[in-house]
Design an enzyme around this catalytic site. Structure first.
Site, PDB file in Angstrom:
ATOM      1  N   CYS A   1      -1.279   0.473  10.308  1.00 48.05           N
ATOM      2  CA  CYS A   1      -1.802  -0.354   9.266  1.00 48.05           C
ATOM      3  C   CYS A   1      -0.459  -0.775   9.270  1.00 48.05           C
ATOM      4  O   CYS A   1       0.379  -0.552   8.815  1.00 48.05           O
ATOM      5  CB  CYS A   1      -2.176   0.068   8.433  1.00 48.05           C
ATOM      6  SG  CYS A   1      -2.965  -1.132   7.446  1.00 48.05           S
TER       7      CYS A   1
ATOM      8  N   CYS B   1     -20.998   1.553   5.779  1.00 43.67           N
ATOM      9  CA  CYS B   1     -20.465   1.266   7.033  1.00 43.67           C
ATOM     10  C   CYS B   1     -19.454   1.812   7.246  1.00 43.67           C
ATOM     11  O   CYS B   1     -18.732   1.637   6.067  1.00 43.67           O
ATOM     12  CB  CYS B   1     -19.929  -0.145   6.349  1.00 43.67           C
ATOM     13  SG  CYS B   1     -19.327  -1.226   7.805  1.00 43.67           S
TER      14      CYS B   1
ATOM     15  N   CYS C   1     -19.938  -6.881   0.852  1.00 42.96           N
ATOM     16  CA  CYS C   1     -19.508  -5.289   1.399  1.00 42.96           C
ATOM     17  C   CYS C   1     -18.161  -5.162   0.869  1.00 42.96           C
ATOM     18  O   CYS C   1     -17.271  -6.198   0.923  1.00 42.96           O
ATOM     19  CB  CYS C   1     -19.749  -5.001   2.346  1.00 42.96           C
ATOM     20  SG  CYS C   1     -19.051  -4.129   3.482  1.00 42.96           S
TER      21      CYS C   1
ATOM     22  N   CYS D   1       0.542  -1.272   0.216  1.00 40.33           N
ATOM     23  CA  CYS D   1       0.010   0.328   0.133  1.00 40.33           C
ATOM     24  C   CYS D   1       0.766   1.523   0.321  1.00 40.33           C
ATOM     25  O   CYS D   1       1.664   0.925   0.615  1.00 40.33           O
ATOM     26  CB  CYS D   1      -1.041  -0.203   1.172  1.00 40.33           C
ATOM     27  SG  CYS D   1      -2.076   1.254   1.013  1.00 40.33           S
TER      28      CYS D   1
END
Length: 414
Positions: free
Chosen positions: A72, A202, A142, A65
């Site tokens: 994270c 969400c 989701c 990422c």
């Protein structure tokens, strides 16, 4: 306590507590904690009975990422020892999802690390959604792919996605201390895009990053204003190799107070205990089911969770029941509008962050290996913590990097 009676009355009416009342919940003493849990439990049972919704994470793309989110394990330049792999093929993702669904999950959360999806990535995920839905009738899907560009939420909706997860994580005033490669406003924009496309939004938070009580109340009030259908509450797992590796700020009692405060502020939404429950709530997990009506089953994105079998036993032993595939999660006044409000509005949804799971952050989770009990690595199983250990001592022994399931040749934990 007059405070708790007032909060129960407001929760049953979907009335917003004052900020002072929310802060007072976080400030209650350990002597009053069971009274707090009992009061919030009345609100939880009023709107959701004794049902517990099970959700299952599938990490479509792990690590690699470009964002710098401090919590994270998948962040830019992190040396955390996690699994790293590029996009799973639709059949691989569908196979991973099937394990969770077989264990009782009714929602599959498809997560991919990164700042946000390209249009090609959206096409990939659309194919995965189709494969999962073709093989599992009635399943909810989701997506959690990071920041969305214009039109991408609509394309996910057309592909069959039911919800989108993108967490606010912390208060607006402290967001820049956690992440510098995107802004709090970027996250808000993505949740609003999900809403506008007709996806169930969400969006939740991560507790334990060194924030104040005021920060926690700020982010929960912001979530109520954003109006998601689901509010995941993550408890930070301080993974070695991340900037927050030394932030062990949570106790089981603190976690219960946070969940109670969220329930009082957002009484009629799906409050989900997400990453870190095994590490920080530990043997108090069953009490938390009186506050939240939703959990993740099995492992998380990059770390292990409690054994799926132990999750199911915990729910049954605590006197709750797994929500069936045919049951509607949200109360009628929210479910019938297509998107109910976080206690007050008449519109809602489900969303997360680029580096996290559908309601779970990338560093979340811990737990036992197959056949294990509550939260433990293989090493911890043979070398348990000292019986005299304080609840405030860091439980680094409870953090284990995921080595099974998606991205490996080993069976998933479900």
């Amino acid at each position: 306590m007059d405070l708790l009676n007032t909060l129960v009355d407001k929760g049953l009416r979907r009335e917003l507590p004052t900020r002072e009342e929310a802060l007072a919940v976080l400030a209650t003493s350990d002597d009053d904690l069971l009274d707090v849990v009992a009061a919030a439990g009345k609100v939880r049972r009023h709107w959701f009975g004794r049902r517990v919704k099970l959700n299952y994470l599938v990490n479509l793309k792990s690590g690699l990422c470009p964002e710098d989110c401090s919590y994270c394990s998948q962040r830019l330049g992190a040396d955390t020892g996690i699994l790293k792999y590029t996009w799973l093929k639709p059949d691989q993702a569908s196979q991973a999802a099937a394990a969770g669904l077989a264990g009782g999950a009714k929602r599959v959360c498809l997560v991919a690390s990164g700042r946000g999806p390209t249009d090609r990535d959206v096409d990939r995920v659309a194919g995965t959604i189709k494969a999962i839905k073709e093989q599992n009738e009635g399943v909810e899907v989701c997506a959690c792919l990071g920041l969305l560009s214009d039109g991408q939420a609509e394309r996910l909706r057309e592909a069959g996605a039911d919800a989108y997860n993108h967490n606010l994580n912390t208060s607006e005033s402290t967001y820049g201390d956690i992440t510098t490669t995107h802004t709090y406003a970027d996250r808000v924009d993505t949740v609003n895009k999900a809403h506008a496309a007709g996806l169930s939004a969400c969006s939740g938070l991560i507790a334990g990053m060194g924030e104040s009580d005021e920060d926690l109340v700020d982010v929960v009030y912001s979530l109520r204003e954003l109006d998601p259908d689901s509010v995941p509450v993550n408890f930070l797992i301080p993974v070695e190799g991340t900037p927050l590796a030394k932030e062990w700020n949570l106790t089981p009692q603190r976690c219960l107070r946070i969940l109670a405060m969220v329930r009082f502020v957002c009484p009629d939404v799906e409050v989900r205990i997400a990453g870190g429950r095994e590490v920080h709530l530990r043997t108090m997990q069953p009490l938390a089911l009186n506050l939240a009506n939703s959990i993740f089953l099995g492992d998380y994105l990059t770390t292990e969770g409690q054994a799926g079998k132990a999750d199911l036993e915990m729910i049954a032993d605590a006197g709750f029941e797994v929500e069936g595939a045919g049951e509607v999660t949200l109360p009628a006044h929210r479910a019938t509008t297509g998107a109910g409000g976080c206690g007050s509005h008449e519109g809602a949804g489900c969303g997360s962050h680029a580096d996290g799971g559908c309601g779970s952050h990338a560093d979340a989770g811990c737990g036992s290996h197959e056949g294990g009990g509550v939260c433990g690595t293989a090493a911890a199983a043979t070398a348990p913590a000292s019986a005299s250990a304080s609840a405030s001592e860091p439980r680094t022994d409870l953090v284990a990097v995921r080595r099974r399931g998606a991205g490996t040749d080993l069976a998933p934990n479900a």
